[in-house]
Design an enzyme around this catalytic site. Structure first.
Site, PDB file in Angstrom:
ATOM      1  N   TYR A 109       7.073   2.054  -7.737  1.00 40.18           N
ATOM      2  CA  TYR A 109       6.455   0.732  -7.708  1.00 40.18           C
ATOM      3  C   TYR A 109       5.944   0.331  -9.096  1.00 40.18           C
ATOM      4  O   TYR A 109       6.117  -0.814  -9.510  1.00 40.18           O
ATOM      5  CB  TYR A 109       5.322   0.680  -6.682  1.00 40.18           C
ATOM      6  CG  TYR A 109       5.762   1.056  -5.276  1.00 40.18           C
ATOM      7  CD1 TYR A 109       6.998   0.673  -4.768  1.00 40.18           C
ATOM      8  CD2 TYR A 109       4.942   1.824  -4.457  1.00 40.18           C
ATOM      9  CE1 TYR A 109       7.405   1.040  -3.494  1.00 40.18           C
ATOM     10  CE2 TYR A 109       5.338   2.185  -3.173  1.00 40.18           C
ATOM     11  CZ  TYR A 109       6.570   1.791  -2.697  1.00 40.18           C
ATOM     12  OH  TYR A 109       6.965   2.148  -1.440  1.00 40.18           O
ATOM     13  N   GLU A 152       0.856  -1.174   0.000  1.00 38.67           N
ATOM     14  CA  GLU A 152       0.000   0.000   0.000  1.00 38.67           C
ATOM     15  C   GLU A 152       0.898   1.232   0.000  1.00 38.67           C
ATOM     16  O   GLU A 152       1.978   1.206   0.575  1.00 38.67           O
ATOM     17  CB  GLU A 152      -0.895   0.072   1.246  1.00 38.67           C
ATOM     18  CG  GLU A 152      -1.971  -0.977   1.321  1.00 38.67           C
ATOM     19  CD  GLU A 152      -1.525  -2.251   2.014  1.00 38.67           C
ATOM     20  OE1 GLU A 152      -2.256  -3.248   1.940  1.00 38.67           O
ATOM     21  OE2 GLU A 152      -0.426  -2.259   2.626  1.00 38.67           O
TER      22      GLU A 152
END
Length: 149
Positions: free
Chosen positions: A119, A107
């Site tokens: 990411y 997250e």
């Protein structure tokens, strides 16, 4: 020179110090000790050898069967924007892949555009949001998965 190695319980004080520098609601030293002592977790440290082997960052991963859940990614503020986080994540992925992990999740704060781009560059894709996941300040989390480790 920056090097990387697995965290051991004795590293918890240094890791907790980096945690305090990076997060408004830091995890406790005891949390890191527990994770470092578990066979179901893997934490990788970034070490500055030229600064007396100072811990300057870390990334943690809980391993559940064939899935990895990245817990925290932290780089001390003065070491950011040097590619250390990317290198650290690539090495973590290598390590957990060798342990049988085939997919990973994490997250990120929806406002943390640099982290989300990092990411995405490593193959993670958004699959939704967790409302009010973060506190201090309250913010939604972007849920990201990489199913092709």
């Amino acid at each position: 020179m920056i090097t990387f190695r697995k965290m051991v319980p004795e590293d918890c004080d240094a890791v907790a110090e980096v945690e305090k520098q990076c997060f408004s609601t830091p995890w406790s030293r005891e949390s890191f000790w527990r994770d470092a002592s578990s066979s179901d977790t893997y934490y990788l440290l970034a070490i500055d050898e030229e600064a007396d082997n100072k811990v300057i960052g870390y990334v943690g991963c809980w391993i559940l069967a064939y899935e990895g859940s990245i817990t925290n990614v932290a780089i001390a503020p003065e070491y950011r924007r040097q590619g250390i986080g990317r290198q650290m994540l690539l090495k973590l992925i290598e390590e957990v892949k060798a342990r049988g992990v085939t997919a990973m999740t994490l997250e990120a704060r929806v406002s943390n555009t640099p982290a989300i781009k990092l990411y995405e560059g490593l193959g993670f894709r958004s699959v939704g949001q967790r409302p009010k996941y973060y506190t201090s300040p309250v913010e939604d989390a972007e849920i990201m998965w990489n199913t092709h480790i």
